[in-house]
Design an enzyme around this catalytic site. Structure first.
Site, PDB file in Angstrom:
ATOM      1  N   ARG A 180       0.842  -1.207   0.000  1.00 50.49           N
ATOM      2  CA  ARG A 180       0.000   0.000   0.000  1.00 50.49           C
ATOM      3  C   ARG A 180       0.871   1.248   0.000  1.00 50.49           C
ATOM      4  NH1 ARG A 180      -3.218  -3.822   2.491  1.00 50.49           N
ATOM      5  NH2 ARG A 180      -5.023  -4.224   1.136  1.00 50.49           N
ATOM      6  N   ASP A 209      -0.092  -6.357  -3.589  1.00 49.26           N
ATOM      7  CA  ASP A 209      -1.510  -6.095  -3.318  1.00 49.26           C
ATOM      8  C   ASP A 209      -2.085  -5.291  -4.475  1.00 49.26           C
ATOM      9  OD1 ASP A 209      -4.064  -5.660  -1.915  1.00 49.26           O
ATOM     10  OD2 ASP A 209      -2.941  -6.367  -0.177  1.00 49.26           O
ATOM     11  N   HIS A 279      -6.687  -9.535  -4.248  1.00 48.00           N
ATOM     12  CA  HIS A 279      -5.651  -8.524  -4.006  1.00 48.00           C
ATOM     13  C   HIS A 279      -4.587  -8.541  -5.103  1.00 48.00           C
ATOM     14  CE1 HIS A 279      -7.007  -6.994  -0.114  1.00 48.00           C
ATOM     15  NE2 HIS A 279      -7.381  -8.228   0.175  1.00 48.00           N
ATOM     16  N   GLU A 343      -9.983 -12.133   1.406  1.00 45.91           N
ATOM     17  CA  GLU A 343     -10.808 -11.126   0.734  1.00 45.91           C
ATOM     18  C   GLU A 343     -10.806 -11.283  -0.787  1.00 45.91           C
ATOM     19  OE1 GLU A 343     -10.528  -7.540   3.987  1.00 45.91           O
ATOM     20  OE2 GLU A 343      -8.926  -7.622   2.501  1.00 45.91           O
ATOM     21  N   TRP A 415      -7.157 -13.961  11.414  1.00 45.31           N
ATOM     22  CA  TRP A 415      -7.188 -12.477  11.513  1.00 45.31           C
ATOM     23  C   TRP A 415      -8.563 -11.936  11.818  1.00 45.31           C
ATOM     24  CZ3 TRP A 415      -9.496  -8.755   8.224  1.00 45.31           C
ATOM     25  CH2 TRP A 415     -10.085  -9.246   7.049  1.00 45.31           C
ATOM     26  N   PHE A 441      -2.252  -3.377  14.197  1.00 44.52           N
ATOM     27  CA  PHE A 441      -1.631  -2.135  14.655  1.00 44.52           C
ATOM     28  C   PHE A 441      -1.857  -0.979  13.670  1.00 44.52           C
ATOM     29  CE2 PHE A 441       1.772  -4.296  17.585  1.00 44.52           C
ATOM     30  CZ  PHE A 441       0.752  -4.790  18.372  1.00 44.52           C
ATOM     31  N   GLU A 493      -2.118   1.206   4.478  1.00 51.87           N
ATOM     32  CA  GLU A 493      -2.953   2.141   3.698  1.00 51.87           C
ATOM     33  C   GLU A 493      -2.739   3.587   4.157  1.00 51.87           C
ATOM     34  OE1 GLU A 493      -4.069  -0.749   4.857  1.00 51.87           O
ATOM     35  OE2 GLU A 493      -5.727  -1.552   3.657  1.00 51.87           O
TER      36      GLU A 493
HETATM   37  C1  ACM Z   1      -6.531  -9.010   5.998  1.00 52.18           C
HETATM   38  O1  ACM Z   1      -6.539  -8.167   6.909  1.00 52.18           O
HETATM   39  N1  ACM Z   1      -7.191  -8.800   4.878  1.00 52.18           N
HETATM   40  C2  ACM Z   1      -5.834 -10.258   6.132  1.00 52.18           C
END
Ligand code: ACM
Ligand code: ZN
Length: 792
Positions: A180, A209, A279, A343, A415, A441, A493
């Site tokens: 990112r 990504d 991604h 995702e 996660w 974090f 990000e």
């Molecule tokens: C994630 O936070 N998409 C692994």
């Protein structure tokens, strides 16, 4: 107290100059982070005196030599002494390193200090390295003045001690997202040094990504030529406005080798991640034929999840996967390889003829809880697993890899909370715990996001991180063996600079380190806090950018009998003074000093600041504790909820709705809101006595992308007979939200003819079927988030 001091001074007067000299020798202390398993002070062994000529003595092995150089550097950084390295013990006091002694666990060590020797012993280079880190952290912080004086006196006292240590978990990770926002090779090395300081031994490197491909792949040069650059980045949170600034960068394979070696010297294994099959927008921009629609595609400029993913029906996709994974696998010595798997929307696959043909060909029809497309995703992951097995690697995937059926030897990185990890461990798979609810974090470190740099959302203060216990109670001891370890993730990000990465990492990495190292059940937050300031000094010496919420005010607001709110304020440092105002102005050291709890009975704009003395008469201000209390007839009254909020969004429960505090943003993780799923919100407020009421109002949080919707029906009823009979005064239905409806705070205000009430019942029915325009969540139950029910 003063009296005693005077007496003591008089008695010691004859030895005065001696005492003074002894006092001026800076002293080490073993209050370090992570705290070693066993620290036994041994006063009778005497103090070791470290001087600029103290030798570091070790063998000639590469391990010992490398470790000796680290120790030399660390001591020089902290004291200015450059200690000589020698392989002769000699007769003078010395620091003796040995990384080949028998009998230690793989990363364990012993650090023993007496008047003649500082001895660091371990069975491995890694173990000795951790002993060195503990010694480094034990050294006292020296002010500029002390450092200058050191060149003359040159003495540091290390009290006699016996330290035995070994980490709780073998896998102690931190993830760095360089996709990112790119981090230069130098920044990555700085990051490696920072995690090494915390005893972390795995760096999970998120290299690819939607917004950037960051690793050279020789067989697919366009991945970096095109995929490593985006022409602009969205401003803020997908605002629709762009900064117009190109952003890019990647690592050549030579740079990767250099970074891998740099990490290895510090006992850190780098686990590369190539995130697939989702991604992948940056790769699709470079090779559009690998997407279901054929593109064209652009490297991502916004955040979130892209519908465009690798086409799982195209044989060329599998060739691409094999070649990319092959090159990366040969570059990284790690036994583990992270294949992402998170995702991955199935939107394109559902309508792609190639993907559907692949489902038919391999009989991946929907089965049990798995859809055909989820099984197709599992097919891709299994393919990656087989490819990587040829290079001797095992895969790690995010917990979505459970969804289509788990690949046989996969390790799951949990996660989305802990559920994925629990399910995987129960089915005999290894797990790394990295729940977003404790270890993301990139979430805010403080409740008041306005006083923080922009972040993704959430609220993960240090205390919450520290409270994480990675061994789920749901697992049997046998299943528990599958929990390999714990990892925190730094998604980038909103990290535009490496300074910002550091700010988000520190001091939460210190809490992570204790979770990873300390034996189960031996951690206490208040005790940990006592050791933090010493670590902060080391952060300052290293010029790390760390968050200072440790110095903030910790408020407790409680309801007082008969109505009203009591503010009780605390700080970690007993000498820090708190000043406050009640009119919304910024407190200064001339404002009223806080000395005892304050009671509020009507609207107040409360502001408080703590002042920490960093040098004589020089003060560091804390963040502002800032709360506007709004009083209504419901404030601080008894309230009960018929249905419990969702466990993840319960926070302080019912009383959040009458605490006088109104959420000012949709940060639904902030504890200012409470959230419900599947059951209606049904609150009963006791006004204490029969009261005339003519209005009820509350706010609802709407964040459609996160499945958080407005109510579909609201009912309000009153009772004057203790709830035996209810008189309904409001009943209102609402249409489903449309795609055009905006996210934000939705006020609900209900005015009615003046009515007498002792009890008020407010019922809000959540959305039970998310509308079909929401592709991912259509048909699912929505969350319902509410704050502050006011009654007038
Ligand atoms: C994630 O936070 N998409 C692994
Ligand atoms: Zn396809």
């Amino acid at each position: 107290m003063n009296f005693f001091k005077t007496i003591a001074c008089t008695c010691l007067l004859s030895g005065f100059s001696l005492t003074l000299a002894a006092q001026s020798v800076p002293k080490a202390s073993y209050d370090v982070v992570p705290l070693p398993k066993q620290v036994t002070l041994q006063q009778q062994w005497g103090d070791f005196t470290l001087t600029p000529t103290t030798r570091i003595v070790c063998g000639k092995s590469k391990a010992d030599q490398e470790n000796a150089k680290f120790l030399q550097q660390f001591v020089a950084d902290r004291t200015g002494f450059t200690l000589p390295i020698s392989n002769k013990r000699g007769k003078t006091p010395a620091i003796v390193l040995n990384s080949a002694e028998k009998g230690f666990s793989p990363e364990g060590y012993r650090l023993r200090i007496d008047s003649a020797t500082v001895s660091i012993a371990a069975s491995t280079k890694a173990g000795a390295f951790y002993g060195i880190q503990t010694l480094r952290k034990s050294l006292p912080h020296l002010s500029e003045k002390e450092r200058a004086a050191m060149t003359k006196t040159g003495k540091i006292a290390l009290p006699g001690v016996d330290i035995n240590d070994a980490p709780r978990f073998a896998y102690r990770g931190t993830m760095l997202d360089v996709a990112r926002h790119f981090a230069t090779a130098d920044s990555v090395k700085r990051f490696i040094d920072m995690i090494a300081l915390h005893g972390i031994n795995r760096m999970h490197w998120h290299l690819t990504d939607d917004q950037g491909w960051r690793i050279e792949i020789k067989q697919f040069p366009e991945l970096t030529k095109i995929g490593s650059h985006r022409s602009a980045t969205v401003i803020g949170k997908n605002t629709g406005k762009y900064d117009g600034k190109p952003h890019g960068g990647f690592y050549t394979q030579e740079q990767c080798k250099d970074i891998i070696a740099y990490a290895a010297a510090r006992n850190i294994v780098i686990i590369p991640e190539i995130d697939l099959p989702g991604h992948m927008l940056a790769a699709l921009a470079a090779y559009p034929h690998l997407g279901c629609t054929g593109g064209p595609y652009e490297v991502g400029q916004i955040w979130g999840v892209s519908s465009d993913v690798l086409c799982a029906g195209n044989p060329q996709t599998y060739e691409f996967i094999d070649k990319v994974l092959g090159e990366v696998a040969q570059l990284f010595p790690s036994n583990y390889f992270h294949i992402g798997g998170d995702e991955c929307p199935k939107t394109r696959w559902k309508t792609c003829p190639k993907c559907q043909a692949m489902i038919q060909k391999n009989q991946l029809q929907a089965e049990g809880k798995h859809s055909a497309e989820e099984r197709l995703q599992s097919y891709v992951i299994r393919h990656a697993e087989n490819t990587l097995a040829r290079y001797g690697k095992r895969i790690i995937g995010w917990d979505e890899i459970l969804e289509g059926g788990l690949a046989p030897n996969a390790t799951v990185m949990s996660w989305r909370g802990e559920a994925g990890g629990i399910e995987a461990a129960q089915s005999g798979h290894d797990v790394i715990m990295s729940p977003n609810t404790y270890l993301y974090f990139d979430y805010y470190q403080a409740k008041d996001a306005k006083q923080e740099p922009l972040a993704i959302g959430g609220y993960l203060p240090l205390e919450r991180v520290y409270s994480y216990e990675p061994m789920p109670a749901a697992l049997t001891p046998e299943q528990g063996k599958h929990i390999l370890g714990v990892q925190a993730n730094l998604w980038s990000e909103y990290f535009k600079t490496h300074r910002q990465t550091e700010y988000m990492a520190l001091p939460r990495l210190a809490a992570l380190a204790e979770i990873q190292w300390r034996p189960q059940g031996t951690r206490t937050y208040s005790e940990f806090l006592k050791r933090l300031p010493k670590l902060f000094k080391l952060y300052e010496e290293q010029n790390y950018n760390f968050a200072k919420h440790y110095y903030d005010i910790m408020p407790k607001y409680t309801a007082i009998a008969g109505g009203g709110i009591r503010a009780n304020l605390q700080v970690n440092e007993p000498n820090d003074a708190i000043y406050y105002t009640l009119d919304g102005t910024m407190p200064t050291q001339q404002s009223t000093r806080y000395t005892q709890p304050l009671d509020f009975k009507s609207d107040v704009k409360f502001r408080a600041v703590a002042f920490h003395e960093v040098a004589p008469n020089q003060y560091q201000r804390s963040h502002v504790e800032k709360e506007d209390f709004h009083f209504s007839k419901s404030t601080a009254r008894n309230i009960t909820l018929v249905n419990e909020p969702h466990a993840s969004y319960k926070f302080d429960g019912a009383k959040t709705l009458v605490d006088g505090l109104v959420a000012s943003n949709t940060s639904y993780n902030s504890s200012r809101w409470i959230g419900f799923l599947e059951k209606p919100m049904e609150a009963i407020i006791d006004l204490g006595e029969n009261t005339t009421v003519s209005q009820v109002a509350f706010n609802v949080c709407v964040e459609k992308g996160d499945w958080i919707y407005d109510a579909r029906r609201v009912e309000i009823a009153v009772s004057t007979d203790g709830g035996k009979t209810w008189n309904t005064i409001v009943a209102k239905d609402y249409a489903p939200l449309t795609e055009a409806d905006k996210n934000g705070i939705k006020p609900h205000v209900y005015d009615f003819a003046p009515t007498t009430a002792r009890l008020l019942k407010i019922v809000a029915q959540p959305e039970t079927s998310i509308p079909s325009w929401h592709q991912e969540a259509a048909g699912k139950q929505a969350f319902f988030f509410i704050d502050e029910i006011t009654v007038n």
